[in-house]
Design a protein around this motif. Structure first.
Motif, short mmCIF file in Angstrom:
data_model
loop_
_atom_site.label_atom_id
_atom_site.label_comp_id
_atom_site.label_asym_id
_atom_site.label_seq_id
_atom_site.Cartn_x
_atom_site.Cartn_y
_atom_site.Cartn_z
N ALA A 1 -9.84 -1.75 -12.92
CA ALA A 1 -8.97 -1.37 -11.80
C ALA A 1 -9.40 -2.01 -10.49
N PHE A 2 -10.70 -2.33 -10.35
CA PHE A 2 -11.20 -2.93 -9.12
C PHE A 2 -10.82 -4.40 -8.99
N GLN A 3 -10.17 -4.94 -10.02
CA GLN A 3 -9.68 -6.32 -9.98
C GLN A 3 -8.16 -6.38 -9.86
N LEU A 4 -7.55 -5.24 -9.57
CA LEU A 4 -6.09 -5.15 -9.56
C LEU A 4 -5.55 -4.73 -8.20
N ILE A 5 -4.30 -5.07 -7.96
CA ILE A 5 -3.56 -4.61 -6.80
C ILE A 5 -2.48 -3.64 -7.27
N LYS A 6 -2.37 -2.53 -6.58
CA LYS A 6 -1.33 -1.57 -6.90
C LYS A 6 -0.15 -1.74 -5.96
N LEU A 7 1.07 -1.79 -6.51
CA LEU A 7 2.30 -1.86 -5.73
C LEU A 7 3.08 -0.56 -5.93
N ASP A 8 3.39 0.10 -4.83
CA ASP A 8 4.21 1.32 -4.87
C ASP A 8 5.48 1.07 -4.08
N VAL A 9 6.62 1.29 -4.70
CA VAL A 9 7.91 1.10 -4.04
C VAL A 9 8.62 2.44 -3.93
N LYS A 10 9.07 2.76 -2.72
CA LYS A 10 9.91 3.93 -2.46
C LYS A 10 11.22 3.41 -1.88
N ALA A 11 12.29 3.53 -2.64
CA ALA A 11 13.59 2.98 -2.22
C ALA A 11 14.00 3.54 -0.86
N GLY A 12 14.35 2.63 0.03
CA GLY A 12 14.79 3.03 1.36
C GLY A 12 13.66 3.31 2.33
N LYS A 13 12.42 3.30 1.84
CA LYS A 13 11.27 3.59 2.72
C LYS A 13 10.32 2.41 2.85
N GLY A 14 10.06 1.73 1.76
CA GLY A 14 9.20 0.56 1.87
C GLY A 14 8.30 0.34 0.68
N LEU A 15 7.35 -0.55 0.87
CA LEU A 15 6.45 -1.01 -0.19
C LEU A 15 5.01 -0.85 0.29
N THR A 16 4.16 -0.29 -0.55
CA THR A 16 2.74 -0.11 -0.19
C THR A 16 1.85 -0.84 -1.19
N PHE A 17 0.92 -1.64 -0.66
CA PHE A 17 -0.09 -2.32 -1.47
C PHE A 17 -1.40 -1.55 -1.34
N THR A 18 -2.15 -1.45 -2.44
CA THR A 18 -3.45 -0.78 -2.41
C THR A 18 -4.44 -1.55 -3.27
N SER A 19 -5.66 -1.69 -2.76
CA SER A 19 -6.76 -2.22 -3.57
C SER A 19 -7.99 -1.38 -3.30
N GLN A 20 -8.92 -1.41 -4.25
CA GLN A 20 -10.09 -0.55 -4.12
C GLN A 20 -11.27 -1.18 -4.85
N ASN A 21 -12.48 -0.93 -4.31
CA ASN A 21 -13.70 -1.31 -5.00
C ASN A 21 -14.71 -0.17 -4.85
N SER A 22 -15.95 -0.42 -5.20
CA SER A 22 -16.94 0.67 -5.19
C SER A 22 -17.31 1.12 -3.79
N GLU A 23 -16.99 0.30 -2.76
CA GLU A 23 -17.37 0.65 -1.39
C GLU A 23 -16.21 1.16 -0.55
N TYR A 24 -15.03 0.57 -0.72
CA TYR A 24 -13.92 0.95 0.15
C TYR A 24 -12.57 0.72 -0.54
N GLY A 25 -11.54 1.35 0.05
CA GLY A 25 -10.17 1.16 -0.41
C GLY A 25 -9.28 0.89 0.78
N ILE A 26 -8.21 0.12 0.58
CA ILE A 26 -7.31 -0.27 1.65
C ILE A 26 -5.87 -0.14 1.17
N SER A 27 -5.02 0.44 2.01
CA SER A 27 -3.58 0.51 1.75
C SER A 27 -2.85 -0.10 2.93
N MET A 28 -1.84 -0.92 2.66
CA MET A 28 -1.02 -1.54 3.70
C MET A 28 0.44 -1.39 3.32
N LYS A 29 1.26 -1.00 4.29
CA LYS A 29 2.65 -0.69 4.02
C LYS A 29 3.58 -1.70 4.69
N LEU A 30 4.60 -2.11 3.96
CA LEU A 30 5.69 -2.92 4.49
C LEU A 30 6.93 -2.03 4.60
#
Length: 387
Positions: free
Chosen positions: A32-61
């Motif tokens: 999972a630490f080598q993957l990017i997660k894409l979450d889509v909410k229709a009409g709201k936007g798209l969120t990218f998430t990545s994570q490793n043993s030290e930190y996690g980051i989410s960014m929304k379009l």
């Protein structure tokens, strides 16, 4: 799941993917630490998430502004492959990503079409939740940049003590201070400002965490919203970016006592010129058994001699004249790379003159800006005993 990114929206999309991809760990044994997660909410936007043993980051379009979303869903994509794929998209292309299930994802742009095998997003670890009731404070991106930029280079590498493999942050109601040290050198940068915190916050963030935060800052236009507790550091930028990092456990050493309060010898020099002198002399020191440059300071002659030697290759001497020197004659040796790094950072920040302050040949000495009214900068170097 389905969304479209048109040609006008591609630039921001590419930036987000490249930043998110830096949050994966290709060397990790956890898939999972080598993957990017894409979450889509229709009409709201798209969120990218990545994570490793030290930190996690989410960014929304945001929907309509940054992309157009059509149906809900989430998938996991291989980060390296997805990033390389996105780099192939031309500026005039439209990108469509669609998945009817969690097994296959279709990616189309221009005349290209890819069918990627993807993993169910339920396999992705849940990011840590931010605990409520923590001390919150705000900073400008420029302030965070200065804290990291002026201290990170002095933190220990992977061979040093774990607590020193990061930068220590001290947040008080009226100031924010960052300290980096590997026990041979020390850098401290303090900003005087009203933070609004009720109690002092002490936390240590790893070098990797701070380098990632650095990579975010060029894209930040709003204030950073920050909070910390005993094992988490949280950074939010509006509603679009959320970053959660673990902190380094342990008590950071008390360093205030190391900073000299007096001086017996002091001189000031032009930052860029002296950096060049150090760079010339360390050509020989790098070739020797010990990476050492010796200062011979002559107040009466208003001159400094920098020298280094290597048994196999020879020696080097650089004379610097017409220097304003106060105090006693002195001979002292130090690691030239430490001095060069300090001067390089000062040069990047437009600091034209620096002052070297010494007490005794084997006591730590200071290399600080000659004048600085905005903040308190301290750089300390431990001398090397030469036999």
């Amino acid at each position: 799941m389905k969304f479209i990114v048109n040609a006008e929206q591609l630039r921001k999309f590419n930036i987000v993917v490249s930043v998110i991809a830096k949050g994966v760990d290709q060397r990790s044994s956890i898939p999972a630490f080598q993957l990017i997660k894409l979450d889509v909410k229709a009409g709201k936007g798209l969120t990218f998430t990545s994570q490793n043993s030290e930190y996690g980051i989410s960014m929304k379009l945001q929907d309509n502004k940054d992309c157009t979303t059509f149906s809900d869903g989430s998938v996991l994509l291989p980060a390296k492959l997805f990033l390389n794929m996105i780099k192939k998209i031309k500026a005039t292309d439209e990108l469509t990503i669609e998945s009817d299930d969690t097994i296959t994802t279709t990616i189309k742009f221009g005349k290209s079409s890819y069918e990627l095998n993807t993993m169910d997003s339920s396999n992705f670890p849940k990011p840590k939740e931010v605990e409520k009731g923590q001390s919150d404070f705000e900073m400008d991106a420029a302030e965070m940049r200065n804290l990291i930029h002026n201290t990170l280079f002095s933190a220990a590498d992977s061979q040093g003590r774990e607590i020193l493999q990061g930068v220590h942050l001290i947040i008080k109601p009226d100031s924010i201070k960052a300290i980096g040290t590997d026990s041979h050198r020390l850098s401290s940068f303090e900003i005087q400002k009203d933070t609004g915190v009720k109690e002092k916050i002490d936390t240590t963030l790893s070098v990797n965490t701070l380098k990632f935060i650095q990579s975010l800052l060029p894209y930040v236009k709003s204030k950073l919203q920050l909070s910390s507790n005993h094992d988490q550091f949280i950074l939010k930028i509006g509603d679009e970016i959320k970053f959660v990092s673990t902190t380094i456990e342990g008590e950071y050493p008390q360093v205030d006592a190391l900073i000299p309060q007096d001086e017996t010898t002091k001189f000031s020099v032009d930052t860029e010129s002296f950096m060049e002198f150090i760079d010339r002399v360390r050509l020989i020191s790098h070739s020797g058994e010990n990476n050492v440059v010796t200062f011979n300071i002559y107040p009466a002659e208003k001159s400094i001699s920098l020298s280094s030697n290597a048994k196999t290759y020879g020696n080097c001497q650089q004379d610097v004249t017409s220097i304003d020197i106060d105090g006693d004659k002195l001979e002292i040796s130090a690691n030239p790379d430490y001095l060069y790094e300090i001067l390089r950072v000062y040069k990047q920040d437009g600091i034209d003159e620096v002052a070297f302050s010494f007490t005794k040949p084997l006591r730590p000495f200071l290399v600080n800006p000659l004048t600085d009214k905005q903040s308190e900068i301290i750089n300390l170097v431990t001398p090397i005993k030469v036999y």
